[in-house]
Design an enzyme around this catalytic site. Structure first.
Site, PDB file in Angstrom:
ATOM      1  N   ASP A 149       0.849  -0.921  -0.212  1.00  0.00           N
ATOM      2  CA  ASP A 149       0.174  -0.005  -0.266  1.00  0.00           C
ATOM      3  C   ASP A 149       1.349   1.439   0.031  1.00  0.00           C
ATOM      4  O   ASP A 149       1.896   1.463  -0.107  1.00  0.00           O
ATOM      5  CB  ASP A 149      -0.955  -0.359   1.706  1.00  0.00           C
ATOM      6  CG  ASP A 149      -1.802  -0.618   1.084  1.00  0.00           C
ATOM      7  OD1 ASP A 149      -2.449  -1.145   0.016  1.00  0.00           O
ATOM      8  OD2 ASP A 149      -2.853  -0.575   1.546  1.00  0.00           O
ATOM      9  N   TYR A 184       8.596  -9.548   6.205  1.00  0.00           N
ATOM     10  CA  TYR A 184       8.152  -8.650   6.566  1.00  0.00           C
ATOM     11  C   TYR A 184       8.970  -8.005   7.694  1.00  0.00           C
ATOM     12  O   TYR A 184       8.484  -8.741   8.464  1.00  0.00           O
ATOM     13  CB  TYR A 184       6.506  -7.801   6.004  1.00  0.00           C
ATOM     14  CG  TYR A 184       6.494  -8.195   4.956  1.00  0.00           C
ATOM     15  CD1 TYR A 184       6.173  -7.318   4.254  1.00  0.00           C
ATOM     16  CD2 TYR A 184       5.533  -9.508   4.448  1.00  0.00           C
ATOM     17  CE1 TYR A 184       5.359  -7.491   2.689  1.00  0.00           C
ATOM     18  CE2 TYR A 184       5.019  -9.597   3.339  1.00  0.00           C
ATOM     19  CZ  TYR A 184       4.639  -8.245   2.514  1.00  0.00           C
ATOM     20  OH  TYR A 184       4.581  -8.430   1.342  1.00  0.00           O
TER      21      TYR A 184
END
EC number: 5.4.99.12
Length: 268
Positions: free
Chosen positions: A52, A113
């Site tokens: 995003d 991540y």
């Protein structure tokens, strides 16, 4: 056509996200524009994850099909030159020629991540936009204990965005660790694929545990509720980094393996 795998680093701040969109510049669009400028070819590249707006990457992996059999070294240097001239905050770290059935998204075994929190009273200057500033002391050991309640295969409905497009909320979370070094707290997550906003939802919820507002039992109860309303606040995108993608040593000769990753990896 020759297929190339590329490892990409980017600062997500200037972009509306990874995916090409009409409402602003994207990382995908920047790379495709560099390819067009270099080769004259209009290509559609595929990434291992669709981050995003504001989310960064140290090891996003993409693939692209080009008509010319470039040497990886020349292609990397040429694309970086075009990206730099365009003022993009994107860098091609590595290029490799791969088999035509390699797919950056569907061939992935695991995605890694990192979420960074700076826990201190003073506002961020050098780290602004690169970490979540929390002006409180957080107990990272409690955060880690709470995180272990989320590891494993679960229905993660509580921790996905209301508009998440994945067919199933079930995912297998291989790792969720919380460590501290001075004022920096790092949350590291590993899975084959993630749901939209899943890691940022984890980070916001674990912050509550670090503040002493939630216990590990509360975090487990939120998971078991399978209700988005039971989630803690969603952490801002600034602290999230796409670190790395793992692939098998031998890529199976199939375009679309049937796995959790069929739903993609649209997290952030």
């Amino acid at each position: 056509m020759p297929r190339f795998r590329m490892t990409v680093e980017y600062d997500g701040g200037p972009y509306v996200g990874w995916q090409r969109q009409e409402n602003g510049p994207s990382v995908q669009g920047a790379i495709e524009a560099a390819v067009l400028s270099l080769t004259g070819e209009t290509v559609s590249i595929r990434g291992a994850g669709r981050t995003d707006s504001g989310v960064h990457a140290m090891g996003q992996v993409i693939h692209a099909d080009l008509s010319k059999a470039w040497s990886p070294y020349q292609l990397q240097n040429a694309l970086n030159a075009h990206l730099r001239l365009a003022g993009e905050r994107v860098s091609i770290l590595d290029v490799e020629a791969v088999a035509e059935f390699f797919d950056a998204r569907f061939s992935a075994l695991r995605r890694h991540y990192l979420y960074r929190i700076v826990s201190r009273r003073a506002p961020l200057a050098l780290e602004a936009g690169k970490a979540w500033w929390v002006p409180k002391v957080l107990d990272h050991e409690v955060m880690h204990a709470a995180a272990q309640r989320l590891v494993g295969r679960h229905d993660f409905s509580t921790f996905r965005a209301a508009h998440c497009q994945a067919n199933s909320p079930v995912r297998t979370l291989d790792r969720l660790d919380v460590t501290r070094s001075g004022e920096l707290i790092e949350i590291r997550a590993t899975a084959q694929s993630f749901l939209h906003n899943q890691i940022r939802s984890f980070a916001g919820t674990l912050k509550l545990a670090g503040e002493g507002k939630w216990t590990p039992d509360d975090v487990e109860a939120a998971l078991e509720a399978r209700d988005r309303k039971a989630c803690g606040p969603v952490a801002p995108p600034d602290g999230l980094y796409f670190l790395q993608v793992d692939y098998p040593d031998v890529i199976p000769d199939r375009r679309r393996p049937v796995t959790d990753a069929d739903d993609g990896d649209n997290l952030s």
